[in-house]
Scaffold this motif. Structure first.
Motif, PDB file in Angstrom:
ATOM      1  N   GLU A 164      40.003  39.749  52.808  1.00 37.38           N
ATOM      2  CA  GLU A 164      38.687  39.219  52.345  1.00 37.38           C
ATOM      3  C   GLU A 164      37.550  39.690  52.962  1.00 37.38           C
ATOM      4  O   GLU A 164      37.648  39.515  54.086  1.00 37.38           O
ATOM      5  N   LEU A 165      36.698  40.079  52.511  1.00 39.77           N
ATOM      6  CA  LEU A 165      35.253  40.291  53.036  1.00 39.77           C
ATOM      7  C   LEU A 165      34.465  38.945  53.371  1.00 39.77           C
ATOM      8  O   LEU A 165      33.727  38.789  54.194  1.00 39.77           O
ATOM      9  N   PHE A 166      34.656  38.088  52.454  1.00 43.56           N
ATOM     10  CA  PHE A 166      34.169  36.795  52.637  1.00 43.56           C
ATOM     11  C   PHE A 166      34.792  35.868  51.810  1.00 43.56           C
ATOM     12  O   PHE A 166      35.636  36.238  51.015  1.00 43.56           O
ATOM     13  N   ARG A 167      34.492  34.666  51.902  1.00 42.45           N
ATOM     14  CA  ARG A 167      34.952  33.497  51.082  1.00 42.45           C
ATOM     15  C   ARG A 167      33.897  32.556  50.647  1.00 42.45           C
ATOM     16  O   ARG A 167      33.054  31.978  51.186  1.00 42.45           O
ATOM     17  N   ILE A 168      33.810  32.331  49.167  1.00 41.59           N
ATOM     18  CA  ILE A 168      32.961  31.311  48.773  1.00 41.59           C
ATOM     19  C   ILE A 168      33.411  29.971  48.478  1.00 41.59           C
ATOM     20  O   ILE A 168      34.575  29.829  48.036  1.00 41.59           O
ATOM     21  N   LYS A 169      33.021  29.138  49.153  1.00 43.09           N
ATOM     22  CA  LYS A 169      33.705  27.789  49.409  1.00 43.09           C
ATOM     23  C   LYS A 169      33.309  26.918  48.178  1.00 43.09           C
ATOM     24  O   LYS A 169      34.393  25.967  47.820  1.00 43.09           O
TER      25      LYS A 169
ATOM     26  N   ILE B  30      38.457  32.727  39.159  1.00 44.39           N
ATOM     27  CA  ILE B  30      37.550  33.779  39.349  1.00 44.39           C
ATOM     28  C   ILE B  30      36.638  33.812  40.713  1.00 44.39           C
ATOM     29  O   ILE B  30      36.595  34.841  41.408  1.00 44.39           O
ATOM     30  N   THR B  31      36.092  32.585  41.214  1.00 48.68           N
ATOM     31  CA  THR B  31      35.586  32.598  42.496  1.00 48.68           C
ATOM     32  C   THR B  31      36.485  32.943  43.660  1.00 48.68           C
ATOM     33  O   THR B  31      35.932  33.924  44.417  1.00 48.68           O
ATOM     34  N   SER B  32      37.720  32.609  43.661  1.00 47.50           N
ATOM     35  CA  SER B  32      38.441  32.976  44.632  1.00 47.50           C
ATOM     36  C   SER B  32      38.840  34.424  44.663  1.00 47.50           C
ATOM     37  O   SER B  32      39.603  34.866  45.820  1.00 47.50           O
ATOM     38  N   THR B  33      38.773  35.135  43.646  1.00 44.86           N
ATOM     39  CA  THR B  33      39.128  36.847  43.514  1.00 44.86           C
ATOM     40  C   THR B  33      38.025  37.416  43.686  1.00 44.86           C
ATOM     41  O   THR B  33      38.070  38.619  43.647  1.00 44.86           O
ATOM     42  N   ILE B  34      36.686  36.921  43.827  1.00 45.32           N
ATOM     43  CA  ILE B  34      35.557  37.859  44.189  1.00 45.32           C
ATOM     44  C   ILE B  34      35.450  38.869  45.108  1.00 45.32           C
ATOM     45  O   ILE B  34      35.247  39.849  45.003  1.00 45.32           O
ATOM     46  N   SER B  35      35.914  38.429  46.334  1.00 49.52           N
ATOM     47  CA  SER B  35      36.093  39.330  47.384  1.00 49.52           C
ATOM     48  C   SER B  35      37.044  40.499  47.050  1.00 49.52           C
ATOM     49  O   SER B  35      36.746  41.651  47.369  1.00 49.52           O
ATOM     50  N   ARG B  36      38.060  40.145  46.629  1.00 45.21           N
ATOM     51  CA  ARG B  36      38.865  41.247  46.116  1.00 45.21           C
ATOM     52  C   ARG B  36      38.485  42.179  45.005  1.00 45.21           C
ATOM     53  O   ARG B  36      38.663  43.445  45.202  1.00 45.21           O
TER      54      ARG B  36
ATOM     55  N   ILE C  30      35.902  44.418  46.685  1.00 45.35           N
ATOM     56  CA  ILE C  30      36.543  45.589  47.362  1.00 45.35           C
ATOM     57  C   ILE C  30      37.462  46.708  46.665  1.00 45.35           C
ATOM     58  O   ILE C  30      36.975  47.924  46.745  1.00 45.35           O
ATOM     59  N   THR C  31      38.144  46.327  45.517  1.00 46.98           N
ATOM     60  CA  THR C  31      38.714  47.066  44.990  1.00 46.98           C
ATOM     61  C   THR C  31      37.837  47.859  43.851  1.00 46.98           C
ATOM     62  O   THR C  31      38.276  49.234  43.838  1.00 46.98           O
ATOM     63  N   HIS C  32      36.763  47.473  43.157  1.00 44.09           N
ATOM     64  CA  HIS C  32      35.948  47.981  42.191  1.00 44.09           C
ATOM     65  C   HIS C  32      35.126  48.835  43.231  1.00 44.09           C
ATOM     66  O   HIS C  32      34.598  50.009  42.585  1.00 44.09           O
ATOM     67  N   GLY C  33      34.367  48.216  44.104  1.00 46.02           N
ATOM     68  CA  GLY C  33      33.523  48.954  45.004  1.00 46.02           C
ATOM     69  C   GLY C  33      34.301  50.344  45.452  1.00 46.02           C
ATOM     70  O   GLY C  33      33.700  51.307  45.483  1.00 46.02           O
ATOM     71  N   SER C  34      35.556  50.284  46.129  1.00 45.87           N
ATOM     72  CA  SER C  34      36.263  51.525  46.472  1.00 45.87           C
ATOM     73  C   SER C  34      36.363  52.529  45.271  1.00 45.87           C
ATOM     74  O   SER C  34      36.219  53.866  45.453  1.00 45.87           O
ATOM     75  N   THR C  35      37.044  51.934  44.361  1.00 47.39           N
ATOM     76  CA  THR C  35      37.113  52.913  43.142  1.00 47.39           C
ATOM     77  C   THR C  35      35.853  53.689  42.546  1.00 47.39           C
ATOM     78  O   THR C  35      35.816  54.816  42.284  1.00 47.39           O
ATOM     79  N   GLN C  36      34.665  52.783  42.545  1.00 50.46           N
ATOM     80  CA  GLN C  36      33.379  53.087  42.106  1.00 50.46           C
ATOM     81  C   GLN C  36      32.905  54.314  42.985  1.00 50.46           C
ATOM     82  O   GLN C  36      32.384  55.192  42.746  1.00 50.46           O
ATOM     83  N   MET C  37      33.241  54.038  44.228  1.00 48.36           N
ATOM     84  CA  MET C  37      32.674  55.271  45.323  1.00 48.36           C
ATOM     85  C   MET C  37      33.415  56.460  45.005  1.00 48.36           C
ATOM     86  O   MET C  37      32.653  57.571  45.191  1.00 48.36           O
ATOM     87  N   MET C  38      34.784  56.546  44.713  1.00 49.36           N
ATOM     88  CA  MET C  38      35.520  57.810  44.342  1.00 49.36           C
ATOM     89  C   MET C  38      34.867  58.503  43.240  1.00 49.36           C
ATOM     90  O   MET C  38      34.715  59.670  42.774  1.00 49.36           O
ATOM     91  N   VAL C  39      34.913  57.468  42.019  1.00 50.50           N
ATOM     92  CA  VAL C  39      34.166  57.845  40.850  1.00 50.50           C
ATOM     93  C   VAL C  39      32.882  58.506  40.930  1.00 50.50           C
ATOM     94  O   VAL C  39      32.478  59.770  40.308  1.00 50.50           O
TER      95      VAL C  39
END
Length: 314
Positions: A2-7, A234-240, A243-252
């Motif tokens: 996780e990059l961060f966690r929303i409490k 949804i809130t608990s999966t935002i960090s994931r 990370i996932t979509h950001g990495s994919t979009q960088m390649m795209v």
């Protein structure tokens, strides 16, 4: 990881109706442009001329595209295959010009640019092949949709399966709507991107639904209603998600910027699909599951109470 966690949980479902109204309007607009303008199909679907040429040195693809566009061909595909000296050219069919006349005209323009160019092969791709590819592409899309529905129904519950497939079809139709509105060329590589987005989008929905199931089973959240459970998942999966979509979009994005004309529309389709895949998993799939009435009992089997006679020795 996780990059961060929303409490504190973000109340996504509070605004679900507004965002779904926007989704409906976008979906209707996409369908309208699909019927009004239609897709701008490439020669794999409509038929045309395929040429293979070779150079004595690495070919200047951009220069070749400019030369061919100067002849009035705006929907050509120019790409290397095998080696940097070998190039494949795809030309759209024209009623007033034969395949031979097309190839002679193009070769004249290419020789004016570089006299070392040699024609290796000329082939006409008829519309019958295009019809077959269209049929096979639609069959592949249908099989993917059916497989996703069956998978989600077995893994979770039919309400989740219905919600996820509506969200995924929402993504696909919007991608096609963009291509219809801007009249971008729809080729086999774009079809491959659409099929990839189906799997990519359902993966995001599965992650959220899996967290929903975990939250329902966790006794700490036993008093939460369905909307709050969805917000927490949804809130608990935002960090994931970032990370996932950001990495994919960088390649795209790298394919979009430096991949050349061959990968341009493929990367555009993936970019649209990634953005709307995130949106639909949160505001379409989760909201529809909530409105279908998903509840704790759908995901947790009730404990069967033992009767007084159970375990008695006869």
């Amino acid at each position: 990881m996780e990059l961060f966690r929303i409490k504190r949980d973000i109340p996504f479902m509070r605004h679900a109706l507004i965002f779904n109204a926007i989704s409906v309007l976008t979906f209707v607009a996409a369908v309208f442009f699909l019927f009004y303008k239609g897709l701008h199909l490439s020669i794999e679907f409509t038929g045309g001329t395929v040429m293979e040429v070779t150079y004595s040195k690495p070919a200047d693809l951009e220069g070749m595209r400019r030369s061919i566009e100067g002849l009035g061909y705006t929907d050509t595909q120019v790409q290397s295959f095998g080696t940097a000296q070998d190039v494949m050219i795809r030309l759209p069919a024209r009623k007033d010009v034969s395949s031979t006349q097309q190839s002679e005209k193009v070769m004249g323009a290419l020789k004016a640019q570089d006299d070392s160019v040699r024609l290796q092969r000329v082939e006409f791709v008829g519309p019958q092949v295009g019809d077959e590819l269209t049929h096979d592409g639609l069959m592949a899309l249908g099989m993917v949709v059916i497989g996703i529905v069956i998978y989600l129904a077995f893994r979770f519950e039919w309400k989740f399966a219905v919600a996820a497939i509506i969200a995924n079809l929402h993504d696909v139709v919007i991608i096609l709507g963009f291509f219809a509105y801007f009249q971008w060329e729809f080729s086999l590589t774009v079809l491959a991107a659409v099929l990839a987005i189906l799997g990519y989008s359902v993966n995001e929905s599965v992650v959220i639904f899996d967290r929903v199931r975990e939250t329902f089973r966790d006794r700490r959240y036993g008093k939460m209603d369905t909307a709050d459970v969805l917000n927490h998942a949804i809130t608990s999966t935002i960090s994931r998600t970032i990370i996932t979509h950001g990495s994919t979009q960088m390649m795209v994005l790298s394919m979009l910027l430096v991949g050349g004309a061959t990968l341009h529309y493929f990367a555009i389709a993936l970019t649209i699909g990634i953005l709307f895949g995130i949106y639909s998993s949160v505001f379409v799939a989760a909201a529809i599951a909530m409105w279908l009435g998903v509840k704790r009992e759908d995901l947790i089997k009730p404990v069967k109470e033992k009767s007084e006679t159970d375990g008695a020795v006869v």
